[in-house]
Scaffold this motif. Structure first.
Motif: not given
Length: 286
Positions: A5-9, A85-87, A226, A285
């Protein structure tokens, strides 16, 4: 099959479980083994030995296997954990969610750059640097390197790399002027371009992330997840393009003998790039 997952989520529970699994690997000594491994295989252009991990076409497959090994270790602790992952093109400030106290903690303090917040702060008693080369026992960061400012890459920087239809090009090292691999890995080329993308992020975080022992900072795994995602996007954008070099030939320069062709097993796992071109049966992803 599991998700990255995107780390922000990440939910609060997911963050707690991820941090707990990382700290358990640290307590067991397993985490430091990953740090030493990365340092061992950080081989530069000028060294006369095989170069599977950096400044080389196998940059992407080597790090994919490296992340898989780390992720397997995490999931042995907690099967519900995976590497987020960190975008950094979107979450590009010191106030981004990954730098919060419940995940990675924030920037280093002025002076010694010691990270004082979050679960990986030395003061918490759970994160001592044991790589054998670092001068201090604590995690350090220096966001943006104020003394010689560095910014994080922008979406346009990534887009330009993704448009290149060629995977890599001779001389297969840090001065390859074309090819997706070095546009993302981001080695500066005198008279052509500066440091970019992957390398630029390492410099922006600074501290221990700026050296060969960069996995000492857990953000390393978010960053490389990422990059792994970007490789997948490049493959989808250029379905007819292939990993290069396909195989070794006799009529190329000296660097050719130090890099890994499509079917040549990479140390330390003896896995060839050809075995790592598709991750769809292992993770996705989201």
């Amino acid at each position: 099959m599991y998700n990255r997952k995107n780390q922000r989520n990440l939910t609060r529970t997911e963050k707690r479980r991820l941090v707990g699994a990382i700290l358990e690997l640290k307590r067991s000594g397993r985490y430091d083994e990953f740090v030493v491994l990365h340092r061992e295989f950080y081989v530069s252009d000028g060294e006369d030995r095989p170069r599977p991990a950096h400044m080389t076409p196998s940059f992407f497959p080597w790090h994919r296997q490296y992340l898989l090994e780390f992720e397997a270790a995490l999931r042995a602790v907690d099967p519900g954990v995976s590497v987020p992952y960190w975008d950094w093109t979107s979450d590009n400030t010191p106030s981004a969610s990954l730098w919060a106290d419940d995940l990675l903690g924030g920037n280093g303090r002025a002076g010694d750059r010691q990270v004082m917040t979050g679960p990986f702060a030395y003061a918490e008693g759970n994160w001592t640097i044991n790589d054998g080369v670092s001068a201090q026992p604590f995690l350090t960061r220096n966001f943006g390197r104020p003394s010689a400012p560095v910014t994080l890459p922008a979406k346009g920087d990534v887009a330009r790399a993704l448009k290149d239809p060629v995977y890599d090009a001779e001389p297969w090292n840090s001065v390859s002027r074309t090819g997706f691999r070095n546009r993302i890995e981001g080695w500066g080329i005198r008279g052509s371009r500066g440091v970019s993308n992957h390398n630029q992020v390492h410099r922006w975080v600074g501290g221990l992330m700026a050296g060969a022992a960069s996995p000492n900072d857990p953000v390393f795994w978010f960053h490389h997840a990422y990059l792994d995602l970007l490789w997948s996007r490049w493959q989808k954008a250029h379905p007819r393009s292939r990993y290069l070099p396909g195989r070794k030939t006799r009529d190329t320069g000296p660097d050719r003998a130090r890099v890994f062709g499509l079917d040549e097993p990479m140390p330390p796992w003896d896995v060839a790039p050809s075995k790592l071109l598709n991750h769809s049966r292992l993770y996705r992803y989201v």
